[in-house]
Design a protein around this motif. Structure first.
Motif, short mmCIF file in Angstrom:
data_model
loop_
_atom_site.label_atom_id
_atom_site.label_comp_id
_atom_site.label_asym_id
_atom_site.label_seq_id
_atom_site.Cartn_x
_atom_site.Cartn_y
_atom_site.Cartn_z
N LYS A 1 39.01 -15.84 77.70
CA LYS A 1 38.58 -14.56 77.12
C LYS A 1 37.71 -13.79 78.12
N TYR A 2 36.88 -14.51 78.86
CA TYR A 2 36.04 -13.85 79.86
C TYR A 2 36.88 -13.28 80.99
N ILE A 3 37.86 -14.05 81.45
CA ILE A 3 38.76 -13.56 82.50
C ILE A 3 39.48 -12.30 82.02
N ALA A 4 39.90 -12.31 80.75
CA ALA A 4 40.58 -11.14 80.18
C ALA A 4 39.68 -9.91 80.22
N TRP A 5 38.43 -10.11 79.85
CA TRP A 5 37.48 -8.99 79.84
C TRP A 5 37.24 -8.48 81.25
N LEU A 6 37.11 -9.38 82.23
CA LEU A 6 36.91 -8.97 83.62
C LEU A 6 38.10 -8.18 84.14
N GLU A 7 39.30 -8.70 83.86
CA GLU A 7 40.50 -8.02 84.36
C GLU A 7 40.67 -6.66 83.70
N ALA A 8 40.37 -6.57 82.41
CA ALA A 8 40.47 -5.29 81.71
C ALA A 8 39.45 -4.30 82.23
N SER A 9 38.30 -4.81 82.69
CA SER A 9 37.23 -3.95 83.22
C SER A 9 37.40 -3.68 84.71
N ARG A 10 38.49 -4.17 85.29
CA ARG A 10 38.80 -4.00 86.71
C ARG A 10 37.73 -4.65 87.61
N VAL A 11 37.20 -5.79 87.16
CA VAL A 11 36.26 -6.57 87.96
C VAL A 11 37.04 -7.73 88.57
N THR B 1 35.29 -0.60 85.51
CA THR B 1 35.35 0.48 84.54
C THR B 1 34.89 -0.02 83.18
N VAL B 2 33.96 0.69 82.58
CA VAL B 2 33.48 0.34 81.25
C VAL B 2 34.37 1.02 80.23
#
Length: 560
Positions: free
Chosen positions: A32-42, A439-440
């Motif tokens: 889930k954390y990886i998903a959030w990072l990828e979605a935030s372009r981190v 990106t937030v």
């Protein structure tokens, strides 16, 4: 600590050690954390201590990512050489987050070398060159392999760990084991408080309670595993079906993936062969560790069809394992995600959940082997002991002491975050993303990349089935809408009932015509045979009702 709280802490960008007992959801949280990072372009580097572990999370080994490779020392010449490699420079410089899974198996010396490489390549004196370090694992699992003549040093004993000072997130929920007696035994092992009664309990595990499934044997040595699997396959009648692994991309990474993959390069199968799934596929209804038996080969493509322990039949199609960087696949292998499963090593079983296992710990030789083996099963009903040495259940006293400290540190971290306002935590998340040049997003995340999308979807597959049931959709309609087989959806319904997430009113529309009379007969059979297994109910009614109707009757019986 709950999974949600751990995820909140991860999103702040601080260094984190994510830990917890087997089945507490460490892999779920980190995905889930990886998903959030990828979605935030981190940009995130996903690595693991071993090749097998890296295939579980879709990453590469930390040895490969850092350029350290098989070195056990790091001279200035080595460091200069690593820092001059373009591939290493690109990976290390562009990343903002470094995740290391199965940290228990990473030697402290290796973690120190990775720390030095990151500082040098990133030209930043901060720990790991300013990367957020996320270590995932449980130190009660298998330890690092010490070289001949060298003493074992855990990752938390390294200078790098002291420098990074990770916040500890100790997950406390349990999602694998469903047996209180087994849970109690595992907790006693973690405390090094194993008594005679625990050995007696295990010695009494002489039979597997499940029907239609031959348990996987867990051995501590490869030679035992290979001998059992080949002997079992050889005596089966019928033709051998062969499936050759295909590979694409970087040759060296191909070889690394093939070596780490639990499915062999040449997979040989026969009808009635005992097999294990080697990859998660929630939509098709199997996970890494699901056991089954080959009942046929698909007439169209020749793919194997397995029958699982709960009577479901699934056609197993080829799957892929890959190494990617910045969304680009560098290497990829494709194989049927199965392996012969009469036997497997304890080492390769780490990270799996097994339906049933026969465990031989008579040759256990390192701390943690017994604990890993016993924690693979969900209940004692799925466990049979074949042998056990006197030290098979021992864990390292050093780990017991540090585990108590980790729990205290986790409690302190949780207390600190509970005192913070939700808005303050959200601002910390936003500052971290902005500091990484990401990106937030506010509200729904619009993602077009398939890999990211699969990880970003927040609603669980069970919750989606529940929503459609409550919208009065039939199983057939849900099957079409979700492109899932009906047997998988029935297992969802059973899970929702087990977790008390749906009631009788949510499923009455699934009842066929003249259900009252059918249910009365099936209820009588359940009263006599018990609700634990479908087959006795099916046979008691002289096969008058198919398994779908038997399942529905059992579901309503449990809800009443």
């Amino acid at each position: 600590m709950t999974q949600d709280r751990a995820l909140e802490i991860l999103k702040t960008g601080g260094n984190v050690f994510l830990t917890g007992e087997p089945g507490s959801g460490k892999t779920y949280v980190i995905n889930k954390y990886i998903a959030w990072l990828e979605a935030s372009r981190v940009k995130v580097a996903v690595t693991a201590s071993t090749g097998i572990a890296s295939t579980h999370i879709g990453g590469m080994t930390i040895h490969s990512w850092s350029g350290v490779g098989a070195r056990d020392t790091l001279t200035q010449y080595d460091l200069d050489h690593i820092a001059s490699q373009k591939k290493v420079l690109d990976k290390v410089k562009k990343a903002h987050v470094l995740i290391i899974d199965e940290i228990s198996m990473l030697d402290g010396k290796m973690l120190d070398m990775v720390n030095i490489v990151c500082k040098t390549v990133r030209e930043n004196p901060q720990p790991f060159g300013g990367l957020q370090l996320v270590c995932v694992g449980d130190f009660f699992q298998l330890p690092p392999i010490a070289r001949m003549g060298e003493s074992l040093r855990y990752a938390f004993e390294s200078r790098a760990w002291e420098e990074a000072r990770p916040l500890v997130c100790y997950l406390s929920e349990q999602f694998r084991q469903e047996d209180e007696v087994l849970l109690s035994l595992l907790k006693s092992i973690r405390k090094n408080q194993v008594e005679d009664e625990h050995y007696t309990l295990l010695q009494e595990q002489t039979e597997i309670s499940y029907e239609h499934i031959e348990p996987t044997r867990l051995y501590t040595h490869n030679a035992d595993v290979d001998a059992v699997n080949m002997a079992k396959l050889k005596v089966l009648p019928g033709m051998v079906r062969k499936f050759q692994m295909e590979a694409r991309g970087n040759k060296q990474l191909q070889q690394s993936l093939a070596k780490s993959c639990l499915s062999p390069e040449l997979l040989e199968l026969k009808e009635q062969a005992m097999v294990m799934c080697t990859k998660n596929n929630f939509e098709q209804g199997y996970v890494n560790g699901t056991l089954g038996r080959i009942v046929a080969f698909d007439m169209t493509d020749g793919y194997p069809v397995i029958e699982t322990a709960d009577g479901r039949t699934i056609t197993i199609k080829p799957a892929t394992w890959s190494v990617a960087q910045e969304g680009k696949v560098l290497a990829e292998i494709e194989q049927i995600p199965l392996r012969l499963a009469w036997a497997i090593t304890v080492h390769k079983s780490q990270g799996m959940s097994l339906d049933a296992a026969e465990v031989d710990l008579s040759k256990a030789f390192v701390f943690g082997q017994g604990y890993v083996a016993l924690s693979r099963v969900r209940s004692l009903a799925g466990l049979k002991m074949l042998g056990m040495s006197t030290n098979a259940l021992q864990v390292d006293p050093k780990i017991v002491a540090f585990d108590a400290r980790f729990k205290t540190e986790s409690d302190n971290a949780e207390d600190a975050f509970e005192q913070m306002e939700d808005e303050e935590i959200e601002h910390m998340h936003e500052r971290f993303v902005k500091a990484c040049g990401g990106t937030v997003f506010v509200g729904e995340v619009a993602v077009t990349d398939k890999k990211v999308y699969e990880r970003v979807v927040k609603e669980s597959t069970y919750a989606e089935t529940k929503r459609l049931l409550q919208a009065k959709k039939t199983i057939k309609e849900i099957s079409r809408e979700r492109d899932m087989v009906e047997s998988t959806l029935w297992s969802h319904v059973e899970k929702l009932v087990e977790d008390k997430l749906i009631n009788l009113g949510d499923i009455v529309h699934l009842e066929p015509k003249d259900w009252e009379e059918s249910y009365a007969e099936l209820k009588t059979a359940i009263d006599l045979c018990g609700p634990e297994k479908l087959k006795p109910i099916y046979e008691y009614t002289k096969e008058k009702y198919d398994y779908t109707m038997v399942r529905l009757a059992r579901i309503e019986y449990l809800l009443s």
